[in-house]
Design a protein around this motif. Structure first.
Motif, PDB file in Angstrom:
ATOM      1  N   PRO A 197       0.829  -1.208   0.000  1.00  0.00           N
ATOM      2  CA  PRO A 197       0.000   0.000   0.000  1.00  0.00           C
ATOM      3  C   PRO A 197       0.863   1.258   0.000  1.00  0.00           C
ATOM      4  O   PRO A 197       1.756   1.408   0.827  1.00  0.00           O
ATOM      5  CB  PRO A 197      -0.807  -0.128   1.295  1.00  0.00           C
ATOM      6  N   HIS A 418      -3.627  -8.225   2.673  1.00  0.00           N
ATOM      7  CA  HIS A 418      -3.922  -6.808   2.878  1.00  0.00           C
ATOM      8  C   HIS A 418      -5.420  -6.640   3.128  1.00  0.00           C
ATOM      9  O   HIS A 418      -6.234  -7.458   2.727  1.00  0.00           O
ATOM     10  CB  HIS A 418      -3.512  -5.988   1.663  1.00  0.00           C
ATOM     11  N   ARG A 420      -8.549  -3.950   5.430  1.00  0.00           N
ATOM     12  CA  ARG A 420      -8.970  -3.293   6.673  1.00  0.00           C
ATOM     13  C   ARG A 420     -10.459  -3.505   6.897  1.00  0.00           C
ATOM     14  O   ARG A 420     -11.207  -3.750   5.948  1.00  0.00           O
ATOM     15  CB  ARG A 420      -8.688  -1.786   6.623  1.00  0.00           C
ATOM     16  N   HIS A 421     -10.837  -3.404   8.138  1.00  0.00           N
ATOM     17  CA  HIS A 421     -12.251  -3.422   8.510  1.00  0.00           C
ATOM     18  C   HIS A 421     -12.967  -4.660   7.968  1.00  0.00           C
ATOM     19  O   HIS A 421     -14.090  -4.593   7.475  1.00  0.00           O
ATOM     20  CB  HIS A 421     -12.953  -2.146   8.029  1.00  0.00           C
ATOM     21  N   ALA A 443      -4.227   1.044  -1.837  1.00  0.00           N
ATOM     22  CA  ALA A 443      -4.543   0.974  -0.414  1.00  0.00           C
ATOM     23  C   ALA A 443      -5.207  -0.360  -0.084  1.00  0.00           C
ATOM     24  O   ALA A 443      -5.713  -1.053  -0.976  1.00  0.00           O
ATOM     25  CB  ALA A 443      -5.472   2.128  -0.034  1.00  0.00           C
ATOM     26  N   THR A 447     -10.378   0.329   3.074  1.00  0.00           N
ATOM     27  CA  THR A 447      -9.955   1.641   3.561  1.00  0.00           C
ATOM     28  C   THR A 447     -11.133   2.602   3.471  1.00  0.00           C
ATOM     29  O   THR A 447     -11.891   2.594   2.501  1.00  0.00           O
ATOM     30  CB  THR A 447      -8.780   2.164   2.721  1.00  0.00           C
ATOM     31  N   THR A 448     -11.318   3.433   4.473  1.00  0.00           N
ATOM     32  CA  THR A 448     -12.417   4.396   4.458  1.00  0.00           C
ATOM     33  C   THR A 448     -11.987   5.669   3.740  1.00  0.00           C
ATOM     34  O   THR A 448     -10.792   5.911   3.520  1.00  0.00           O
ATOM     35  CB  THR A 448     -12.855   4.753   5.878  1.00  0.00           C
ATOM     36  N   GLU A 451      -9.658   7.684   5.964  1.00  0.00           N
ATOM     37  CA  GLU A 451      -8.304   7.149   5.974  1.00  0.00           C
ATOM     38  C   GLU A 451      -7.598   7.429   4.651  1.00  0.00           C
ATOM     39  O   GLU A 451      -6.394   7.745   4.623  1.00  0.00           O
ATOM     40  CB  GLU A 451      -8.354   5.638   6.226  1.00  0.00           C
ATOM     41  N   LEU A 452      -8.320   7.324   3.570  1.00  0.00           N
ATOM     42  CA  LEU A 452      -7.745   7.577   2.254  1.00  0.00           C
ATOM     43  C   LEU A 452      -7.244   9.016   2.149  1.00  0.00           C
ATOM     44  O   LEU A 452      -6.129   9.280   1.668  1.00  0.00           O
ATOM     45  CB  LEU A 452      -8.804   7.295   1.186  1.00  0.00           C
ATOM     46  N   GLU A 455      -4.263   9.534   5.067  1.00  0.00           N
ATOM     47  CA  GLU A 455      -3.040   8.738   4.966  1.00  0.00           C
ATOM     48  C   GLU A 455      -2.414   8.749   3.572  1.00  0.00           C
ATOM     49  O   GLU A 455      -1.196   8.574   3.443  1.00  0.00           O
ATOM     50  CB  GLU A 455      -3.324   7.288   5.364  1.00  0.00           C
ATOM     51  N   PRO A 487     -16.264   1.445   5.027  1.00  0.00           N
ATOM     52  CA  PRO A 487     -15.216   0.830   4.213  1.00  0.00           C
ATOM     53  C   PRO A 487     -15.549   0.928   2.728  1.00  0.00           C
ATOM     54  O   PRO A 487     -16.677   0.675   2.307  1.00  0.00           O
ATOM     55  CB  PRO A 487     -15.213  -0.630   4.677  1.00  0.00           C
ATOM     56  N   ASP A 489     -15.301  -0.688  -0.489  1.00  0.00           N
ATOM     57  CA  ASP A 489     -15.007  -1.972  -1.106  1.00  0.00           C
ATOM     58  C   ASP A 489     -16.270  -2.508  -1.764  1.00  0.00           C
ATOM     59  O   ASP A 489     -17.361  -1.917  -1.641  1.00  0.00           O
ATOM     60  CB  ASP A 489     -14.497  -2.966  -0.052  1.00  0.00           C
TER      61      ASP A 489
END
Length: 593
Positions: A197, A418, A420-421, A443, A447-448, A451-452, A455, A487, A489
């Motif tokens: 990432p 990899h 998240r959530h 990422a 990833t939310t 966060e995107l 980060e 999230p 996705d």
């Protein structure tokens, strides 16, 4: 008395031949000798396959600056097609400019992108200023998303992209008369999988980044996997298992499991074909261009592996016309590969789109590859069984194939590790709008948005606070800042009336409104509807007109939304109601609810 009989006449063989010859002549306009000679000199003496029609139209326009009627008539004669058949294809695509023989096209065409990210960056005043400032030798027209949203606002002069365009920079380009895309050097270094990432690109204005050349790619182990699969040194079943265990899904928007798709297509009797969608016309999306410009051979290796595992004798690569620089890179990469193949190759055919968002729909792309209008097919049958030229066809998005080599060689756990959530895998997010560092961000899946932004994008622009966002381009809907922790996705956004699609994330701030973003999307749909079905053709146009009013007629908009969603042939019309319903649901204060 019996009636008189007419005298008998004798018809010679020569008479019969003359009658047949007269009947076989084309009716209507005949090709002129000069036009026919010009067309034949350009495309060769033939015979020319029907599916090459769009390629021939491109050759004519690239050479003569437009499609003149006399040349179209001559092209029809050379290809053995009806004039109407050639004209209906040429008139379908936005990038073809049909003109009378005595007309003089402008010396240059300047397209200014007016889709969401560019609109937020000032495309409308830029276009107005350009229209007033340039002379008659330059035609200034609006254009839908050109796939450079991180460089907004973007103009395209001929085939030359002008990122972060200003009145001064465009005038300088016009004065220079340079309408060709810059060439990319083949001495680049690029391996996103090795970094995991990370921020793949920022808002850099380089329109021709260096790419990884063939020699460097081979030296780093490239095409070893393809050779192993083709030569029987790696089992096809092991490749399919790796894709399934990794959880790789179609990354063009549909999200269908890749391994399952390969198994389905290889289950139909051959011969089989492959069609790769690099049309990438969803507003806000530019990830495929980013990877292709920098690393074409990793994608081509994925094509070779897929073709061998599924048993496809040929692979057709459909690249959107807006990607002139990427096309040059891909043409060069194909030439390198075919000049020194690491293994037996399938037939590889690169085809050029002509400016039609609808051709991102898989069956419309198949029609376009066959040299026809890009109109979606009724299904069933599905293209996995009856696809390109009536054969079982494996259709894939560019990025899905891009990751095949790394998943198989690094192992499925590398990719699925990899996330998240509660989600697994990697996602390439195309981020644009009110952030400091727009671009492609690789990422973890899930990833939310928050966060995107924090980060991977350096935060919001100074003076801007998060107001809302489009999670999946124009068709994916709109969400408010209060849902910035959902999230991003597959399957996570549907409860909120949205979907991730191609992961084209456009960030809005307090300086924007959701209703303007929705109107921009609906106008795009109305312009890009293929017109084949009434619910989409009429519904998008009427909805855009209603949404432009100060007060929304919610009852009528809901009627239109229901008809479009339920009765449209393909995903364009079915997804068109999303912006309406999302504004009503998540931004009711903007529309009097």
């Amino acid at each position: 008395m019996s009636p008189a009989h007419p005298p008998e006449t004798t018809v010679s063989v020569d008479d019969l031949r003359q009658r047949l010859k007269r009947k076989s002549r084309l009716k209507g306009r005949q090709p002129g000798d000069a036009a026919r000679a010009a067309v034949r000199a350009l495309i060769g003496p033939g015979p020319h396959a029907r599916d090459t029609l769009i390629e021939q139209l491109h050759r004519l326009q690239d050479t003569h600056g437009a499609l003149f009627e006399g040349h179209l008539v001559a092209l029809a004669a050379e290809m053995g097609l009806a004039i109407a058949e050639v004209a209906e294809v040429a008139s379908f695509y936005h990038h073809f400019d049909i003109r009378a023989d005595d007309d003089t096209p402008p010396a240059m065409t300047l397209r200014v992108c007016d889709s969401q990210s560019c609109a937020m960056a000032g495309a409308a005043p830029l276009m107005a200023a350009l229209a007033a400032a340039v002379g008659p030798e330059v035609r200034v027209i609006p254009a839908p998303c050109v796939g450079r949203c991180e460089q907004a606002p973007v103009a395209v002069l001929g085939q030359r992209a002008l990122p972060q365009a200003t009145l001064a920079s465009v005038q300088d380009a016009i004065a220079a008369g340079d309408t060709r895309h810059a060439l990319s050097a083949g001495d680049g270094a690029f391996d996103p999988a090795a970094h995991g990432p990370h921020e793949v690109t920022g808002p850099a204005s380089d329109i021709a980044p260096a790419h990884v050349g063939y020699a460097a790619y081979r030296a780093a182990g490239g095409y070893a996997l393809a050779a192993e699969v083709v030569n029987g040194e790696r089992d096809a079943e092991a490749v399919l298992t790796a894709l399934s265990d990794a959880g790789l899904r179609g990354l063009g928007g549909a999200g269908f499991p890749a391994g399952r798709k390969w198994r389905i297509v290889r289950g139909f009797p051959g011969p089989r074909l492959m069609a790769v969608n690099i049309d990438e016309g969803e507003p806000g999306t530019f990830k495929d261009r980013t990877y292709l410009e920098r690393d074409p051979h990793r994608f081509l290796e994925g094509v070779l592996v897929a073709a061998q595992v599924v048993g496809c004798e040929a692979a057709y690569l459909y690249l959107r016309d807006e990607y002139h620089g990427a096309r040059a890179v891909l043409e060069h990469a194909l030439a390198e590969l075919q000049a020194d193949p690491p293994c037996a190759l399938p037939r590889l055919v690169l085809r050029r789109g002509a400016g039609a968002y609808i051709c991102g729909e898989e069956s419309a792309m198949i029609e376009s590859l066959e040299g026809k209008r890009g109109e979606p097919r009724l299904r069933p049958p599905y293209i996995a069984e009856v696809g390109l030229f009536g054969r079982p066809t494996l259709e894939h998005n560019f990025e899905t194939l891009y990751w095949v080599r790394d998943i198989v060689q690094r192992g499925a756990a590398w990719f699925s590790g990899h996330g998240r959530h509660g989600r697994t895998g990697l996602r390439s997010y195309s981020v644009s709008g009110r952030v400091k560092r727009p671009g492609v961000k690789l990422a973890p899946a899930g990833t939310t948005l928050r966060e995107l932004i924090d980060e991977f994008c350096g935060g919001m622009l100074d003076g801007h606070t998060l107001y809302g966002y489009l999670p999946g381009g124009a068709s994916g809907g709109l969400l408010p800042a209060s849902l910035a922790d959902v999230p991003l996705d597959f399957d996570t956004l549907q409860p909120h009336g949205c979907f991730i699609g191609s992961a084209a994330v456009v960030v809005l701030s307090q300086h924007d409104t959701a209703r303007e973003a929705a109107l921009n999307a609906m106008r795009f749909f109305a312009e890009e509807s293929c017109g084949q079905c009434t619910p989409c053709r009429v519904g998008t146009e009427k909805a855009a007109a209603l949404m432009a009013r100060a007060d929304w007629d919610h009852a009528t908009l809901e009627d239109l939304a229901t008809v479009m969603a339920d009765a449209s042939i393909c995903g364009l019309g079915q997804a068109a109601p999303n912006p309406i319903r999302c504004v009503q649901r998540h931004f009711p204060q903007e529309v009097g609810l």
